[in-house]
Design a protein around this motif. Structure first.
Motif, mmCIF file in Angstrom:
data_model
loop_
_atom_site.group_PDB
_atom_site.id
_atom_site.type_symbol
_atom_site.label_atom_id
_atom_site.label_comp_id
_atom_site.label_asym_id
_atom_site.label_seq_id
_atom_site.Cartn_x
_atom_site.Cartn_y
_atom_site.Cartn_z
ATOM 1 N N LYS A 295 45.485 37.392 43.936
ATOM 2 C CA LYS A 295 46.460 37.848 42.935
ATOM 3 C C LYS A 295 47.816 37.188 43.168
ATOM 4 O O LYS A 295 48.522 36.848 42.213
ATOM 5 N N GLU A 296 48.174 37.006 44.436
ATOM 6 C CA GLU A 296 49.451 36.373 44.766
ATOM 7 C C GLU A 296 49.529 34.954 44.214
ATOM 8 O O GLU A 296 50.573 34.527 43.722
ATOM 9 N N PHE A 297 48.422 34.238 44.273
ATOM 10 C CA PHE A 297 48.389 32.851 43.801
ATOM 11 C C PHE A 297 47.956 32.737 42.344
ATOM 12 O O PHE A 297 47.921 31.638 41.793
ATOM 13 N N GLY A 298 47.594 33.855 41.726
ATOM 14 C CA GLY A 298 47.114 33.792 40.352
ATOM 15 C C GLY A 298 45.770 33.102 40.234
ATOM 16 O O GLY A 298 45.451 32.514 39.188
ATOM 17 N N ASP A 299 44.958 33.168 41.278
ATOM 18 C CA ASP A 299 43.645 32.522 41.300
ATOM 19 C C ASP A 299 42.621 33.508 40.735
ATOM 20 O O ASP A 299 42.058 34.341 41.451
ATOM 21 N N LYS A 300 42.345 33.399 39.441
ATOM 22 C CA LYS A 300 41.452 34.354 38.797
ATOM 23 C C LYS A 300 40.010 34.209 39.255
ATOM 24 O O LYS A 300 39.271 35.199 39.334
ATOM 25 N N ALA A 301 39.599 32.972 39.540
ATOM 26 C CA ALA A 301 38.229 32.772 40.015
ATOM 27 C C ALA A 301 38.019 33.472 41.351
ATOM 28 O O ALA A 301 36.998 34.147 41.565
ATOM 29 N N ALA A 302 38.972 33.335 42.270
ATOM 30 C CA ALA A 302 38.862 34.005 43.565
ATOM 31 C C ALA A 302 38.978 35.515 43.403
ATOM 32 O O ALA A 302 38.292 36.282 44.100
ATOM 33 N N GLU A 303 39.830 35.960 42.484
ATOM 34 C CA GLU A 303 39.957 37.391 42.229
ATOM 35 C C GLU A 303 38.645 37.959 41.694
ATOM 36 O O GLU A 303 38.224 39.057 42.069
ATOM 37 N N GLN B 217 34.115 50.263 38.958
ATOM 38 C CA GLN B 217 35.475 49.793 38.664
ATOM 39 C C GLN B 217 35.612 48.304 38.994
ATOM 40 O O GLN B 217 36.194 47.535 38.225
ATOM 41 N N HIS B 218 35.083 47.889 40.134
ATOM 42 C CA HIS B 218 35.185 46.474 40.517
ATOM 43 C C HIS B 218 34.330 45.595 39.615
ATOM 44 O O HIS B 218 34.730 44.479 39.265
ATOM 45 N N TYR B 219 33.156 46.079 39.211
ATOM 46 C CA TYR B 219 32.322 45.290 38.309
ATOM 47 C C TYR B 219 32.967 45.140 36.929
ATOM 48 O O TYR B 219 32.829 44.101 36.273
ATOM 49 N N LYS B 220 33.664 46.179 36.478
ATOM 50 C CA LYS B 220 34.371 46.079 35.190
ATOM 51 C C LYS B 220 35.470 45.021 35.267
ATOM 52 O O LYS B 220 35.680 44.263 34.317
ATOM 53 N N ARG B 221 36.173 44.991 36.377
ATOM 54 C CA ARG B 221 37.203 43.977 36.550
ATOM 55 C C ARG B 221 36.563 42.588 36.621
ATOM 56 O O ARG B 221 37.108 41.604 36.084
ATOM 57 N N THR B 222 35.401 42.501 37.251
ATOM 58 C CA THR B 222 34.660 41.239 37.283
ATOM 59 C C THR B 222 34.316 40.785 35.874
ATOM 60 O O THR B 222 34.442 39.598 35.531
ATOM 61 N N LEU B 223 33.892 41.720 35.044
ATOM 62 C CA LEU B 223 33.528 41.401 33.663
ATOM 63 C C LEU B 223 34.713 40.872 32.884
ATOM 64 O O LEU B 223 34.613 39.863 32.166
ATOM 65 N N VAL B 224 35.858 41.524 33.026
ATOM 66 C CA VAL B 224 37.062 41.093 32.300
ATOM 67 C C VAL B 224 37.475 39.686 32.734
ATOM 68 O O VAL B 224 37.789 38.816 31.900
ATOM 69 N N LEU B 225 37.463 39.429 34.039
ATOM 70 C CA LEU B 225 37.861 38.119 34.545
ATOM 71 C C LEU B 225 36.873 37.031 34.131
ATOM 72 O O LEU B 225 37.272 35.900 33.839
#
Length: 617
Positions: free
Chosen positions: A232-240, A262-270
């Motif tokens: 998140k600090e680097f804005g690296d969405k793939a790593a996030e 919750q984590h899978y939902k965030r995975t889906l959005v990214l």
């Protein structure tokens, strides 16, 4: 070694060499194309540079290194290894310690991807040794990272045999994974000393994945959270996205399904933001299974239909089969047996098409149970299946993303610990029955006869080789033997010179010579001669490494087992390099958590079964 940096150090003699300049210009263009992501075109320019040739070993070494990297990213690991070995040879001959360290690391990475872990470890340890010897902290960090990856890949590959769950591996596999932890922790400590946050993030992701395999899910969650913060600090969405996916897996193993969702939902959005349709489908599959565990069947059906739509769009038949299997279970749990039967029949049809005996048996059992519940025969079900097929296509199409895109091939990195697989493994092989005793006896006799013939042939060839090392003089049998006298001293000297010349040539044939270096112009170049001498003075550890690498070529000539998937770095994603095969389903996660869910939710699995009529007393 950078070609651009080499170009800044041109000598006046080199600038006047038109052929040398042509080689450098072609190589620089190849370097530019590779940096732009067009490795295929870059390789063409590097090969043209080799054809032009140069007598500067630094430029040639840089070309070899770049060619090795380009072939690596193109998935041609044999050629990548070939050019990294040439680069390693030149670096040693020039006395370039840093170049030798980097080329050893590159060779180690290539051998790791090819599954030759022991040779890869040797190369990476050489990389680490040289880096510490010259005091290069950055190179040392890369060597530690590479060593961790090799041990991690070896442990993970060995753990796949027998379909073990994380934390249930044998002691030798656990020791291999613990070695990976040790090197990753050293890498993390060094990167903190160098204040390299990006490298710290990769180390945390690696540690999280390795602790996951060791069954220490609390430690895995800790390091994946650290990875998430840095991403998140680097804005690296793939790593996030990877961190969220791995966190979801770890929470599943701890039975914390709400947190996993919750984590899978965030995975889906990214995944949607990154335009990655395959990972989007995997996230939906994971969410559908998680909500099944939470007994929220309407939500589970919604996500499984979403997954089914993407699988159909990407023509992933394996993914379609898994989605139909999951939908059938969810509808059965809700009491909608007609839809459950429809999806069970689709699962059965796809399993037959894919020649998946395990999936076929599971689907057939579900179909039989549901037909009994509905009181339907096989003929009656045929018409209902056609009606339900139209309903399925309409429902799945609501979740299809209409925007076109270039879909990435399936990655084989540790990132694919993403989701949950609630389907049986259809890739198991049938056991081989032993042959009768009579056949075994006949086979043994035949093998003994073939072995005797082989050793007889080998003896004839080896005896010929002994004669090849003798110095035989062809003299005229009719000639008289002359006594040695002052008059024929000259003839004796000529004879001795002839013998010495023939024997010295044969001695040279047994020497280890410098391999052919494509692109090297050796017209009276003293540098090439000194290179050959330096190569002959190689230390014992390097010779041992080459012997082990070359020894593996004997195994390459054997009849191999089915090729295993290419192994990638534990945490860091690479560009797609696979050949497009999707035998395990590009929209279905690789990690098999089915056995775990069976243990944790055995009662819930029984809730989805249809109980038969009770016995009459």
């Amino acid at each position: 070694m950078s070609l651009s940096a080499s170009a800044e150090n041109l000598s006046s003699e080199g600038q006047n060499n038109e052929r040398w300049n042509m080689c450098l210009e072609l190589a620089l263009e190849g370097e530019r194309l590779c940096k732009a992501g067009d490795c295929k075109s870059g390789v063409a320019f590097f090969q043209a540079a080799i054809q032009a040739g140069t007598d500067d070993l630094r430029i040639l070494s840089a070309i070899y290194s770049q060619l090795g990297n380009a072939y690596f990213y193109l998935g041609d690991y044999v050629k990548a290894m070939q050019y990294h070995k040439l680069d390693l040879t030149l670096a040693r001959n020039m006395g370039d310690k840093l170049g030798e360290a980097k080329s050893s690391g590159n060779l180690g990475n290539t051998l790791k991807v090819m599954g030759k872990f022991d040779e890869a470890m040797l190369c990476c340890k050489r990389h680490l040794e040289i880096s510490r010897e010259i005091g290069d902290k950055l190179s040392e960090g890369r060597a530690l990272y590479n060593l961790g990856n090799v041990y991690h890949a070896k442990g993970k590959q060995a753990g796949r045999v027998g379909q073990h769950d994380p934390g249930e591996f044998s002691e030798d596999i656990r020791q291999c994974l613990q070695e990976a932890v040790r090197y990753y922790e050293e890498n993390l400590e060094l990167m903190r000393e160098l204040e390299d946050s990006a490298a710290q993030g990769r180390a945390c992701g690696n540690l999280g994945n390795t602790f996951y395999l060791l069954g220490d899910f609390q430690q895995a969650i800790y390091y994946h959270n650290e990875r998430l913060k840095i991403a998140k600090e680097f804005g690296d969405k793939a790593a996030e996205r990877r961190a969220n996916s791995n966190l979801g897996n770890s929470h599943i193993f701890l039975g914390e399904f709400e947190k996993a969702a919750q984590h899978y939902k965030r995975t889906l959005v990214l995944a949607q933001e990154l335009g990655d349709r395959e990972v989007e489908a995997q996230a939906c599959y994971s969410l559908g299974n998680t909500y099944t565990l939470l007994r929220d069947y309407p939500a589970a059906i919604e996500y499984h239909l979403w997954h089914l739509g993407i699988a159909q769009q990407l023509k992933d038949r394996v993914g379609e089969g898994r989605a139909c299997w999951s939908l059938g279970n969810a509808y059965a749990a809700m009491g909608n047996h007609e839809k459950a039967l429809h999806y069970a029949n689709l699962h059965l049809s796809i399993s037959k098409e894919l020649e998946d005996p395990m999936g076929q048996a599971t689907a057939q059992m579900n179909v039989d149970d549901l037909q009994k519940i509905l009181g339907l025969g096989k003929g009656q079900e045929h018409n209902k299946e056609n009606q339900m097929h139209k309903l399925t296509m309409n429902a799945a199409s609501n979740y299809n993303n209409s925007s076109p895109g270039r879909y990435r091939l399936r990655r084989q990195s540790m990132d694919n610990l993403d989701l949950i697989k609630l389907t049986p493994d259809g890739k198991q092989k049938e056991p081989i029955e032993p042959l009768p005793d009579v056949a075994s006896s006949a086979t043994a006799q035949l093998m003994q006869k073939e072995e005797d013939n082989f050793f007889d042939l080998l003896s004839r060839f080896q005896s010929g080789r002994m004669d090849d090392q003798r110095c035989a003089l062809h003299v005229n049998r009719n000639a008289k033997v002359r006594s040695i006298s002052p008059e024929n001293d000259k003839d004796g000297e000529d004879l001795m010179e002839l013998i010495a010349g023939m024997q010295s040539k044969r001695m040279d044939e047994q020497r280890v010579t410098l391999p052919f270096l494509p692109g090297l112009n050796t017209n009276g170049n003293d540098q090439a001669k000194s290179s050959a001498q330096a190569h002959a003075d190689a230390d014992d550890s390097f010779i041992e490494m080459l012997v082990r690498c070359q020894g593996s070529r004997l195994e390459d000539q054997r009849s191999p087992l089915p090729a295993a998937a290419s192994l990638q770095d534990a945490e860091e994603e690479r560009n797609p390099r696979s050949n497009g095969n999707t035998h395990s389903g590009s929209t279905v996660p690789e990690e098999d958590l089915f056995a775990l869910i069976q243990r944790l939710q055995a009662g819930r699995m029984e809730d989805q079964r249809a109980s038969g009529p009770g016995k009459i007393c």
